[in-house]
Design a protein around this motif. Structure first.
Motif, PDB file in Angstrom:
ATOM      1  N   LYS A  68       0.880  -1.159   0.000  1.00 10.70           N
ATOM      2  CA  LYS A  68       0.000   0.000   0.000  1.00 10.70           C
ATOM      3  C   LYS A  68       0.924   1.216   0.000  1.00 10.70           C
ATOM      4  O   LYS A  68       1.757   1.353   0.893  1.00 10.70           O
ATOM      5  CB  LYS A  68      -0.880  -0.034   1.248  1.00 10.70           C
ATOM      6  N   ILE A  69       0.830   2.055  -1.016  1.00 11.84           N
ATOM      7  CA  ILE A  69       1.673   3.256  -1.066  1.00 11.84           C
ATOM      8  C   ILE A  69       0.791   4.462  -0.788  1.00 11.84           C
ATOM      9  O   ILE A  69      -0.223   4.655  -1.455  1.00 11.84           O
ATOM     10  CB  ILE A  69       2.358   3.417  -2.442  1.00 11.84           C
ATOM     11  N   GLU A  70       1.179   5.239   0.211  1.00 11.64           N
ATOM     12  CA  GLU A  70       0.403   6.450   0.522  1.00 11.64           C
ATOM     13  C   GLU A  70       1.273   7.691   0.370  1.00 11.64           C
ATOM     14  O   GLU A  70       2.435   7.702   0.774  1.00 11.64           O
ATOM     15  CB  GLU A  70      -0.096   6.399   1.964  1.00 11.64           C
ATOM     16  N   LEU A  71       0.679   8.725  -0.193  1.00 14.33           N
ATOM     17  CA  LEU A  71       1.347  10.025  -0.309  1.00 14.33           C
ATOM     18  C   LEU A  71       0.525  11.013   0.500  1.00 14.33           C
ATOM     19  O   LEU A  71      -0.670  11.158   0.263  1.00 14.33           O
ATOM     20  CB  LEU A  71       1.374  10.473  -1.779  1.00 14.33           C
ATOM     21  N   HIS A  72       1.152  11.659   1.456  1.00 15.23           N
ATOM     22  CA  HIS A  72       0.446  12.657   2.267  1.00 15.23           C
ATOM     23  C   HIS A  72       1.209  13.966   2.249  1.00 15.23           C
ATOM     24  O   HIS A  72       2.431  13.958   2.322  1.00 15.23           O
ATOM     25  CB  HIS A  72       0.365  12.202   3.737  1.00 15.23           C
ATOM     26  N   PRO A  73       0.484  15.079   2.189  1.00 12.29           N
ATOM     27  CA  PRO A  73       1.187  16.354   2.279  1.00 12.29           C
ATOM     28  C   PRO A  73       1.813  16.501   3.662  1.00 12.29           C
ATOM     29  O   PRO A  73       1.253  16.020   4.647  1.00 12.29           O
ATOM     30  CB  PRO A  73       0.097  17.404   2.070  1.00 12.29           C
ATOM     31  N   SER A  74       2.988  17.117   3.737  1.00  8.90           N
ATOM     32  CA  SER A  74       3.602  17.371   5.047  1.00  8.90           C
ATOM     33  C   SER A  74       4.302  18.722   4.972  1.00  8.90           C
ATOM     34  O   SER A  74       4.391  19.307   3.892  1.00  8.90           O
ATOM     35  CB  SER A  74       4.595  16.279   5.415  1.00  8.90           C
ATOM     36  N   LYS A  75       4.836  19.175   6.098  1.00  7.96           N
ATOM     37  CA  LYS A  75       5.382  20.530   6.082  1.00  7.96           C
ATOM     38  C   LYS A  75       6.596  20.656   5.162  1.00  7.96           C
ATOM     39  O   LYS A  75       6.782  21.671   4.523  1.00  7.96           O
ATOM     40  CB  LYS A  75       5.687  21.028   7.496  1.00  7.96           C
ATOM     41  N   ASP A  76       7.413  19.593   5.034  1.00 10.15           N
ATOM     42  CA  ASP A  76       8.518  19.728   4.087  1.00 10.15           C
ATOM     43  C   ASP A  76       8.240  19.019   2.758  1.00 10.15           C
ATOM     44  O   ASP A  76       9.098  18.387   2.199  1.00 10.15           O
ATOM     45  CB  ASP A  76       9.862  19.289   4.677  1.00 10.15           C
ATOM     46  N   GLY A  77       7.022  19.137   2.296  1.00  6.30           N
ATOM     47  CA  GLY A  77       6.732  18.616   0.971  1.00  6.30           C
ATOM     48  C   GLY A  77       5.741  17.492   1.013  1.00  6.30           C
ATOM     49  O   GLY A  77       4.556  17.702   0.902  1.00  6.30           O
ATOM     50  N   GLN A  78       6.216  16.280   1.230  1.00  6.59           N
ATOM     51  CA  GLN A  78       5.262  15.193   1.327  1.00  6.59           C
ATOM     52  C   GLN A  78       5.837  13.991   2.038  1.00  6.59           C
ATOM     53  O   GLN A  78       7.033  13.767   2.080  1.00  6.59           O
ATOM     54  CB  GLN A  78       4.750  14.830  -0.048  1.00  6.59           C
ATOM     55  N   LEU A  79       4.924  13.239   2.589  1.00 10.76           N
ATOM     56  CA  LEU A  79       5.260  12.047   3.344  1.00 10.76           C
ATOM     57  C   LEU A  79       4.910  10.851   2.456  1.00 10.76           C
ATOM     58  O   LEU A  79       3.835  10.802   1.883  1.00 10.76           O
ATOM     59  CB  LEU A  79       4.394  12.055   4.605  1.00 10.76           C
ATOM     60  N   VAL A  80       5.854   9.914   2.339  1.00 12.06           N
ATOM     61  CA  VAL A  80       5.600   8.715   1.549  1.00 12.06           C
ATOM     62  C   VAL A  80       5.609   7.523   2.499  1.00 12.06           C
ATOM     63  O   VAL A  80       6.547   7.354   3.284  1.00 12.06           O
ATOM     64  CB  VAL A  80       6.694   8.526   0.467  1.00 12.06           C
ATOM     65  N   MET A  81       4.572   6.704   2.436  1.00  4.91           N
ATOM     66  CA  MET A  81       4.492   5.552   3.330  1.00  4.91           C
ATOM     67  C   MET A  81       4.238   4.266   2.553  1.00  4.91           C
ATOM     68  O   MET A  81       3.457   4.240   1.606  1.00  4.91           O
ATOM     69  CB  MET A  81       3.358   5.755   4.331  1.00  4.91           C
TER      70      MET A  81
END
Ligand code: C5P
Length: 222
Positions: free
Chosen positions: A66-79
């Motif tokens: 499962k690949i998730e992309l979330h916005p974060s303060k330094d661009g984006q979080l990849v999980m």
């Protein structure tokens, strides 16, 4: 107001993600970094020690991810399956192997499905290599960013130095050129400007210049 789909393609290190992030933020659109998805798969395949040329084995790993992309303060979080891989997908090892993973058609088919799903409601800025040509052929705005390989290597080099990473300009230039060659010459969905994409050469432009140009085109389409 309409929620558009914006496709931003171009070669490695052309500044796609930098401008895509800013535009997404300015319009409260979702930013989707498709390169991060290929990087996540490459990271996992390397970690599992499988042969990257083995298409079925690579596709099998993807089917369990499962690949998730979330916005974060330094661009984006990849999980991946809930694990934060934002930094480990940016290592040289991943960067220099990702094109071999991205050339498999089984992999691309699955990525295309997932990427279209993420964009289904519009209001997205998606960057990659085949967004305008394959993933979002009906995007209201398609941009193709170019810059000389020297300029791209220089920008990446300066970024590395600023972050305190060791970096070699000549080596970067070679690696960027190699990756572009692999990505442009593969059989499935190669790196290519869509017929209806607007080309912007960013060699002599600042980030703000590029953002402004793209946002002007976006405004015309709203
Ligand atoms: O954009 P980024 O440099 O992170 O992309 C990493 C790699 O992922 C590219 O060099 C390419 O091999 C692959 N890629 C792709 N199609 C996309 C996005 C990335 O094949 N849409």
């Amino acid at each position: 107001q309409k929620k558009l789909s914006v496709a931003i393609d171009g070669p490695a290190a052309a500044g796609k993600s930098t401008v895509a992030k800013i535009i997404a933020e300015d319009y409260s659109y979702i930013y989707i970094d498709t390169g991060a998805m290929y990087r996540a798969l490459t990271f996992k395949a390397l970690q599992e020690g499988i042969d990257l040329k083995d298409e079925k084995a690579v596709a099998d790993i993807l089917s369990k991810m499962k690949i998730e992309l979330h916005p974060s303060k330094d661009g984006q979080l990849v999980m991946i399956n809930g694990e934060n891989v934002s930094d480990v997908i940016r290592t040289n090892e991943v960067t220099n192997n990702v094109s071999f993973v991205a050339m498999h058609s089984l992999v691309r088919e699955e990525m295309l499905k997932r990427q279209r799903q993420l964009a289904i409601e519009g209001g997205v800025v998606m960057d990659g290599r085949d967004i305008g040509t394959h993933v979002l052929p009906n995007a209201e705005l398609k941009i193709f960013l170019r810059a000389s390989v020297e300029e791209r290597a220089k920008r990446r080099h300066e970024e590395n130095v600023k972050k305190g990473f060791s970096s070699n300009y000549e080596q970067l230039k070679q690696e960027i050129a190699n990756r572009d060659k692999l990505d442009s010459e593969r059989e499935v969905a190669p790196l290519k400007k869509a017929e209806d994409a607007i080309e912007i050469d960013t060699t002599a432009l600042s980030i703000q210049d590029v953002v402004r140009k793209i946002e002007d085109y976006l405004e015309e389409r709203l």
